[in-house]
Design an enzyme around this catalytic site. Structure first.
Site, PDB file in Angstrom:
ATOM      1  N   CYS A 196      -9.398   2.905   6.347  1.00 34.24           N
ATOM      2  CA  CYS A 196     -10.771   2.735   6.800  1.00 34.24           C
ATOM      3  C   CYS A 196     -10.886   3.019   8.287  1.00 34.24           C
ATOM      4  O   CYS A 196      -9.893   3.221   8.971  1.00 34.24           O
ATOM      5  CB  CYS A 196     -11.295   1.354   6.427  1.00 34.24           C
ATOM      6  SG  CYS A 196     -10.590   0.069   7.397  1.00 34.24           S
ATOM      7  N   CYS A 197     -12.103   3.059   8.746  1.00 30.56           N
ATOM      8  CA  CYS A 197     -12.463   3.393  10.123  1.00 30.56           C
ATOM      9  C   CYS A 197     -11.563   2.702  11.127  1.00 30.56           C
ATOM     10  O   CYS A 197     -11.375   1.498  11.018  1.00 30.56           O
ATOM     11  CB  CYS A 197     -13.919   2.978  10.351  1.00 30.56           C
ATOM     12  SG  CYS A 197     -14.437   3.045  12.065  1.00 30.56           S
TER      13      CYS A 197
END
Lengths: 78, 164
Positions: A16-17
């Site tokens: 994820c980010c």
């Protein structure tokens, strides 16, 4: 099947980010200008972030394909 | 990292806080910016120094006050509290589990990744001298120890400047 001739594929699923952008940047480091990378992601943020990333780093977004919650993003190294 | 972008747009971050959540926020921004080919510098000051303290060596400092401060304020990326709902360490343990379930890197992993991407770490000279700490007390990824003027000389040429 995709319409792009791919030089490298990066499986960023599960990340994820900001890791998909980070991994893409690292993957492109070893590639030549004009080569194409396919990035696989299941992160909804990265679907929006990777095209922005490409634009701001001088790389070209060729296209985005989405199947079964997996997004494939095609970038040409600029 | 890549591309033909001619104009570099630097990012500077002052990490004043020593809590896990705030440090993670700083490193998310730092690694994202570095991936965008933006040169990143992080100035670690005051409690923020805890984030880059090496493990071990419980008693640091020259006088009893510095020694007491460092015993009560050990620091190191794996030992940080969180800014809300710390619950004597239960909060950070739960947060770490929740973040690893979502594949968010741990703080030590973020530090390694940031360094690999060329993010520069600068410990603050003045905070270090107040706390009785030396360069050897910090992780090897650190650059020179700098003061406020040097930090500002970097920050004034940057496009993004954050205080966390």
């Amino acid at each position: 099947m995709t319409q792009y001739a791919i030089d490298k594929s990066l499986d960023a699923r599960g990340l994820c980010c900001p890791m998909p952008s980070v991994k893409t940047a690292l993957a492109l480091e070893g590639m030549k200008t004009g080569q194409v990378i396919e990035v696989l992601t299941d992160d909804p943020v990265s679907k929006k972030d990777l095209p922005v990333w490409a634009r701001s780093t001088g790389n070209h977004l060729l296209g985005i394909e989405e199947t079964d919650n997996i997004v494939r993003i095609y970038l040409r190294k600029g | 990292m890549s591309g033909n972008v001619s104009k570099k747009e630097p990012v500077t971050i002052v990490l004043f806080s020593g809590e896990l959540d705030k440090a993670i926020a700083a490193f998310v921004v730092a690694t994202a910016a570095a991936s965008m080919d933006m040169p990143v510098s992080i100035f670690f000051t005051f409690w923020g120094l805890n984030v880059i303290k090496k493990d071990g060596g419980l008693i640091k400092g020259r006088n009893w006050m510095q020694k007491m401060l460092n015993v009560m304020n050990r620091g190191h990326a794996r030992r940080l509290a969180i800014s809300k709902m710390n619950m004597m360490g239960m909060g950070p343990a739960m947060l770490k589990t929740m973040m690893s379930q979502k594949c968010v890197p741990s703080l030590p992993e973020f530090i390694k990744t940031a360094h690999a991407l060329g993010v520069k770490f600068y410990p603050c000279e003045m905070s270090m001298s107040v706390m009785g700490l030396g360069k050897a007390d910090f992780v090897d990824e650190c650059e020179d120890v700098i003061g406020a003027v040097t930090y500002l000389s970097i920050a004034k040429g940057s496009n993004v400047n954050l205080f966390i």
